[in-house]
Scaffold this motif. Structure first.
Motif: not given
Length: 171
Positions: A53-57, A119-127, A161-167
């Protein structure tokens, strides 16, 4: 009599260690996808390490996302070759993992470096919060770094987590 008691205990320990190995393999999947994308330049492999969903957004906001990721992977590969040699490689190993409250990571997420995108992250099943050693090596040199990442689970699959996108696994 002791033999009868030891066998079930040994079997239980074997089953418990097998379960731990399975969890580590599942948690390692996003890192394997990133390492694979660095090795092959595969944009889809890179994107698959993050929630779909993150990549689509993100793609809705930046239609040239694939080209941007391809450039990022190419530049990272060029750096690795110049720093570590033609035979450069990247390997990741999970050192520790600690369960987190998934609600901490839901809601609006804004990139620190991209003021035009949130973007809005839905609640994950686990973290999980995992500590990972990343080793970049080749015939010229070797460097190992230790970093902490947050993994989110959606539908039984772990993602970074998307905050690591591009690292691209850089410190």
């Amino acid at each position: 009599m002791r033999r009868r008691l030891l066998f079930p205990l040994a079997l239980l320990l074997l089953l418990l260690s097998a379960c731990g190995a399975e969890i580590d393999e599942e948690l390692a999947t996003p890192f394997e996808r990133l390492a694979n994308s660095l090795r092959t330049g595969d944009v889809q492999a890179y994107e698959s390490a993050f929630p779909p969903d993150f990549c689509s957004a993100y793609r809705n906001e930046a239609p040239n996302l694939s080209e941007t990721i391809a450039l990022l992977l190419s530049e990272s590969a060029e750096f690795d070759v110049s720093a570590y040699g033609e035979d450069s490689s990247v390997a990741c190993e999970i050192v520790s993992a600690e369960r987190c409250d998934p609600s901490l990571y839901e809601g609006t997420f804004e990139f620190a470096n991209l003021n035009f995108f949130s973007t809005t992250l839905p609640r994950a099943d686990d973290a999980m919060q995992v500590t990972v050693t990343t080793t970049r090596s080749g015939s010229f040199d070797e460097k190992t770094t230790e970093q902490v990442y947050v993994l989110l689970q959606y539908g039984g699959t772990w993602y970074l987590h998307p905050k690591y996108f591009g690292t691209v696994l850089n410190d």
